[in-house]
Motif scaffolding. Structure first.
Motif, PDB file in Angstrom:
ATOM      1  N   SER A  20       0.758  -1.168   0.073  1.00 41.64           N
ATOM      2  CA  SER A  20      -0.014   0.133  -0.042  1.00 41.64           C
ATOM      3  C   SER A  20       0.879   1.144   0.194  1.00 41.64           C
ATOM      4  N   ASN A  23       1.154   2.371  -3.257  1.00 42.85           N
ATOM      5  CA  ASN A  23      -0.224   2.508  -4.065  1.00 42.85           C
ATOM      6  C   ASN A  23      -0.695   1.170  -4.909  1.00 42.85           C
ATOM      7  N   SER A  56      -8.682  -2.512   3.743  1.00 43.26           N
ATOM      8  CA  SER A  56      -9.866  -2.196   2.850  1.00 43.26           C
ATOM      9  C   SER A  56      -9.713  -3.428   1.796  1.00 43.26           C
ATOM     10  N   TYR A  66      -5.840  -3.800   0.469  1.00 44.14           N
ATOM     11  CA  TYR A  66      -4.936  -2.599   0.548  1.00 44.14           C
ATOM     12  C   TYR A  66      -5.260  -1.834   1.914  1.00 44.14           C
ATOM     13  N   SER A  68      -5.616   2.198   3.078  1.00 43.52           N
ATOM     14  CA  SER A  68      -5.766   3.571   2.249  1.00 43.52           C
ATOM     15  C   SER A  68      -4.955   4.506   2.747  1.00 43.52           C
ATOM     16  N   GLN A  69      -4.482   5.457   2.050  1.00 49.30           N
ATOM     17  CA  GLN A  69      -3.367   6.468   2.255  1.00 49.30           C
ATOM     18  C   GLN A  69      -3.644   7.133   3.551  1.00 49.30           C
TER      19      GLN A  69
END
Length: 144
Positions: A20, A23, A56, A66, A68-69
Motif C-alpha cells: 500500500s 499504492n 480495505s 490495501y 488507504s493512504q
C-alpha cells in the motif's frame, strides 16, 4: 501470547501495508504465499480485518487488499490485535480465573499488570507503516 489468527493477521497486514505504501493492492494468493499462511485461513482473517475496517478490499480484476493512504499514517498493531483477539489479553486473568483484580488478585496479577501495560503501549505506538518499511528495506522478514 497472541492467537495463531492474530499472528497471521499481523503478518498479512504488514505485507498489505508494504504494498500500500506503493499504492498497490495485493491478492489473497499473494498474501498467503508471502506470509507462509494457509490460504483458506488467511482469507477468513483478511475478511475480519476488512469488516473491522483495519484493511480495505476492492473486488474485480484490479482488486485486492490495501490500506488507504489516510490509514497508513494511523494504523497500529493494537488495531489488529483488537480486531482479531479482542481486548482479552489486557483484561483477562493470566491464570484464567473468572475474576482477578486489585481487590482479589491471582498470584501473578501484580507482576503481569506491568507487562500488560507495557505491551499495550508498545502495540499502540508501533505503526504498521514503520514495520512495513523495515520489511521493504530488508531489515526484518515476514517468513523464513
Amino acid at each position: 501470547m497472541f492467537s495463531k489468527s492474530c499472528e497471521y493477521g499481523i503478518r498479512a497486514s504488514i505485507y498489505v501495508t508494504k504494498h500500500s505504501l506503493k499504492n498497490k493492492k495485493v491478492s489473497l494468493k499473494d498474501v498467503a504465499k508471502h506470509t507462509d499462511s494457509p490460504p483458506a485461513f488467511i482469507a477468513k482473517i483478511l475478511q475480519k480485518l476488512v469488516k473491522t475496517q483495519v484493511l480495505s478490499s476492492f473486488k474485480g480484476p484490479t482488486g485486492g487488499f490495501y490500506v488507504s493512504q489516510e490509514d497508513l499514517k494511523e494504523l497500529t498493531l493494537l488495531s489488529i490485535v483488537l480486531a482479531i483477539d479482542g481486548d482479552g489479553i489486557f483484561e483477562n486473568c493470566t491464570l484464567g480465573l473468572r475474576r482477578c483484580d486489585g481487590q482479589k488478585p491471582c498470584p501473578m496479577h501484580s507482576k503481569f499488570i506491568v507487562i500488560r501495560d507495557e505491551m499495550r503501549e508498545m502495540l499502540e505506538s508501533t505503526s504498521l507503516k514503520s514495520l512495513a518499511e523495515d520489511v521493504s528495506d530488508g531489515i526484518t522478514f515476514l517468513k523464513r
